[in-house]
Motif scaffolding. Structure first.
Motif, PDB file in Angstrom:
ATOM      1  N   PHE A  16       0.837  -1.202   0.000  1.00 40.17           N
ATOM      2  CA  PHE A  16       0.000   0.000   0.000  1.00 40.17           C
ATOM      3  C   PHE A  16       0.874   1.255   0.000  1.00 40.17           C
ATOM      4  O   PHE A  16       0.600   2.224  -0.721  1.00 40.17           O
ATOM      5  CB  PHE A  16      -0.913  -0.023   1.221  1.00 40.17           C
ATOM      6  N   MET A  17       1.948   1.218   0.779  1.00 38.66           N
ATOM      7  CA  MET A  17       2.880   2.350   0.835  1.00 38.66           C
ATOM      8  C   MET A  17       3.516   2.580  -0.527  1.00 38.66           C
ATOM      9  O   MET A  17       3.659   3.723  -0.987  1.00 38.66           O
ATOM     10  CB  MET A  17       3.963   2.103   1.892  1.00 38.66           C
ATOM     11  N   GLN A  18       3.908   1.502  -1.190  1.00 38.50           N
ATOM     12  CA  GLN A  18       4.524   1.620  -2.514  1.00 38.50           C
ATOM     13  C   GLN A  18       3.545   2.201  -3.527  1.00 38.50           C
ATOM     14  O   GLN A  18       3.925   3.031  -4.363  1.00 38.50           O
ATOM     15  CB  GLN A  18       5.029   0.255  -2.968  1.00 38.50           C
ATOM     16  N   LEU A  19       2.300   1.775  -3.432  1.00 35.73           N
ATOM     17  CA  LEU A  19       1.284   2.294  -4.364  1.00 35.73           C
ATOM     18  C   LEU A  19       1.012   3.776  -4.109  1.00 35.73           C
ATOM     19  O   LEU A  19       0.885   4.563  -5.057  1.00 35.73           O
ATOM     20  CB  LEU A  19      -0.007   1.491  -4.218  1.00 35.73           C
ATOM     21  N   CYS A  20       0.954   4.156  -2.841  1.00 37.00           N
ATOM     22  CA  CYS A  20       0.739   5.566  -2.504  1.00 37.00           C
ATOM     23  C   CYS A  20       1.925   6.426  -2.942  1.00 37.00           C
ATOM     24  O   CYS A  20       1.743   7.541  -3.451  1.00 37.00           O
ATOM     25  CB  CYS A  20       0.512   5.719  -1.002  1.00 37.00           C
ATOM     26  N   THR A  21       3.122   5.894  -2.755  1.00 35.79           N
ATOM     27  CA  THR A  21       4.329   6.624  -3.181  1.00 35.79           C
ATOM     28  C   THR A  21       4.336   6.801  -4.691  1.00 35.79           C
ATOM     29  O   THR A  21       4.695   7.874  -5.211  1.00 35.79           O
ATOM     30  CB  THR A  21       5.593   5.865  -2.736  1.00 35.79           C
ATOM     31  N   LEU A  22       3.939   5.758  -5.397  1.00 31.48           N
ATOM     32  CA  LEU A  22       3.847   5.838  -6.861  1.00 31.48           C
ATOM     33  C   LEU A  22       2.851   6.916  -7.275  1.00 31.48           C
ATOM     34  O   LEU A  22       3.109   7.697  -8.206  1.00 31.48           O
ATOM     35  CB  LEU A  22       3.431   4.483  -7.430  1.00 31.48           C
ATOM     36  N   ALA A  23       1.723   6.985  -6.581  1.00 26.81           N
ATOM     37  CA  ALA A  23       0.709   7.992  -6.903  1.00 26.81           C
ATOM     38  C   ALA A  23       1.262   9.403  -6.709  1.00 26.81           C
ATOM     39  O   ALA A  23       1.033  10.291  -7.540  1.00 26.81           O
ATOM     40  CB  ALA A  23      -0.521   7.780  -6.030  1.00 26.81           C
ATOM     41  N   VAL A  24       2.006   9.620  -5.618  1.00 30.30           N
ATOM     42  CA  VAL A  24       2.603  10.935  -5.375  1.00 30.30           C
ATOM     43  C   VAL A  24       3.653  11.242  -6.430  1.00 30.30           C
ATOM     44  O   VAL A  24       3.775  12.376  -6.905  1.00 30.30           O
ATOM     45  CB  VAL A  24       3.202  11.004  -3.953  1.00 30.30           C
ATOM     46  N   ASN A  25       4.407  10.223  -6.825  1.00 30.74           N
ATOM     47  CA  ASN A  25       5.401  10.401  -7.885  1.00 30.74           C
ATOM     48  C   ASN A  25       4.743  10.852  -9.190  1.00 30.74           C
ATOM     49  O   ASN A  25       5.263  11.707  -9.899  1.00 30.74           O
ATOM     50  CB  ASN A  25       6.174   9.097  -8.110  1.00 30.74           C
ATOM     51  N   VAL A  26       3.608  10.259  -9.490  1.00 32.73           N
ATOM     52  CA  VAL A  26       2.877  10.637 -10.706  1.00 32.73           C
ATOM     53  C   VAL A  26       2.433  12.097 -10.618  1.00 32.73           C
ATOM     54  O   VAL A  26       2.557  12.862 -11.579  1.00 32.73           O
ATOM     55  CB  VAL A  26       1.668   9.708 -10.931  1.00 32.73           C
ATOM     56  N   LEU A  27       1.921  12.483  -9.463  1.00 30.34           N
ATOM     57  CA  LEU A  27       1.494  13.865  -9.262  1.00 30.34           C
ATOM     58  C   LEU A  27       2.667  14.843  -9.372  1.00 30.34           C
ATOM     59  O   LEU A  27       2.480  16.013  -9.733  1.00 30.34           O
ATOM     60  CB  LEU A  27       0.826  14.013  -7.898  1.00 30.34           C
ATOM     61  N   CYS A  28       3.859  14.346  -9.066  1.00 34.33           N
ATOM     62  CA  CYS A  28       5.058  15.195  -9.108  1.00 34.33           C
ATOM     63  C   CYS A  28       5.750  15.198 -10.470  1.00 34.33           C
ATOM     64  O   CYS A  28       6.827  15.792 -10.615  1.00 34.33           O
ATOM     65  CB  CYS A  28       6.061  14.737  -8.047  1.00 34.33           C
ATOM     66  N   LEU A  29       5.139  14.538 -11.462  1.00 37.54           N
ATOM     67  CA  LEU A  29       5.778  14.476 -12.782  1.00 37.54           C
ATOM     68  C   LEU A  29       6.153  15.846 -13.340  1.00 37.54           C
ATOM     69  O   LEU A  29       7.248  16.004 -13.918  1.00 37.54           O
ATOM     70  CB  LEU A  29       4.863  13.730 -13.765  1.00 37.54           C
ATOM     71  N   PRO A  30       5.306  16.882 -13.204  1.00 39.65           N
ATOM     72  CA  PRO A  30       5.729  18.211 -13.680  1.00 39.65           C
ATOM     73  C   PRO A  30       7.012  18.700 -12.999  1.00 39.65           C
ATOM     74  O   PRO A  30       7.873  19.297 -13.653  1.00 39.65           O
ATOM     75  CB  PRO A  30       4.533  19.105 -13.339  1.00 39.65           C
ATOM     76  N   LEU A  31       7.129  18.429 -11.696  1.00 33.80           N
ATOM     77  CA  LEU A  31       8.331  18.832 -10.969  1.00 33.80           C
ATOM     78  C   LEU A  31       9.540  18.028 -11.431  1.00 33.80           C
ATOM     79  O   LEU A  31      10.648  18.570 -11.564  1.00 33.80           O
ATOM     80  CB  LEU A  31       8.126  18.656  -9.461  1.00 33.80           C
TER      81      LEU A  31
END
Length: 254
Positions: A16-31
């Protein structure tokens, strides 16, 4: 029964932590994209403004810990000599107020844009003697001579250096025999806690907010294995937001 239940739950929590981290990474793609093409370097000009304000807030929360930690600095002054202290990643100079009067201070930071704020801190702490400001990363302080200082101070810096081991090798190089390395750093939380979960999930965004800060480092392990002759280190829970609540502080003698 409780232990068995936890053993079964933890692998699911890790996924679950890995999936949540992946989601945040996706949101940070512009950065991530901005960083890749160099646009995030503009933050180097803005970060000193943010850091100056945040450091003052940090001192209000952690001032007693800093006072306690730095109260023994003078013990490393050689008889008849001036205490010489080098601070790695000095930032805006918010540690100056905790240093003993008459101490000679050498400042290093990889960001030259801190100089304006350093001058302000220097004028507010004229009990110290300021030798020079060196633009340098913790991993490469070649401008500082071997075995030339009594004290090296590092607070909230090892979370953002690229190579902790190399930084500590530089610390040992510039410290005189019997000199001491003082540190105060936030670190990763115990894996069984929600703080550990939060640190890993928010890390992709935190990296940019903190100008390269990594909240998931086991920094104490690097200090323990660096080769100091003596080490006084303790873990504390700082009165701060969850992601940077776990801290280590102490000093190590060369």
């Amino acid at each position: 029964m409780q232990i068995v239940a936890l053993v079964g739950v933890w692998p699911k929590m890790t996924l679950f932590m890995q999936l949540c981290t992946l989601a945040v990474n996706v949101l940070c793609l512009p950065l991530h994209l901005m960083d890749a093409i160099g646009l995030c370097r503009l933050y180097k000009y803005l970060f000193p403004v943010c850091q100056c304000r945040l450091s003052r807030m940090y001192n209000k929360k952690m001032g007693d810990k800093k006072t306690e930690l730095f109260s023994v600095l003078s013990e490393f002054k050689k008889p008849g000599k001036q205490l010489t202290l080098l601070e790695i990643g000095c930032g805006s100079g918010t540690n100056f107020e905790y240093y003993p009067a008459g101490c000679k201070v050498i400042c290093t930071d990889p960001n030259p844009n801190f100089q304006k704020y350093l001058k302000s801190s220097m004028s507010e702490n004229d009990q110290l003697i300021y030798e020079r400001f060196v633009v340098a990363s913790g991993e490469d302080m070649g401008a500082i001579e071997d075995e030339s200082v009594d004290i090296v101070v590092c607070t909230l810096v090892l979370c953002s250096v690229k190579d902790i081991s190399q930084t500590l090798r530089e610390v040992l190089r510039i410290l005189r025999p019997g000199g001491a390395f003082f540190f105060l750093e936030h670190v990763v939380a115990d894996p069984s806690t929600w703080t550990h979960f939060i640190q890993h999930v928010l890390q992709p965004a935190w990296y940019y907010f903190g100008d390269g800060c990594v909240a998931t480092r086991e920094t104490w392990k690097y200090v323990e294995s660096a080769g100091f002759s003596d080490l006084k280190l303790r873990h504390i829970a700082a009165p701060l937001v969850s992601i940077i609540k776990p801290h280590i502080l102490g000093y190590a003698i060369k």
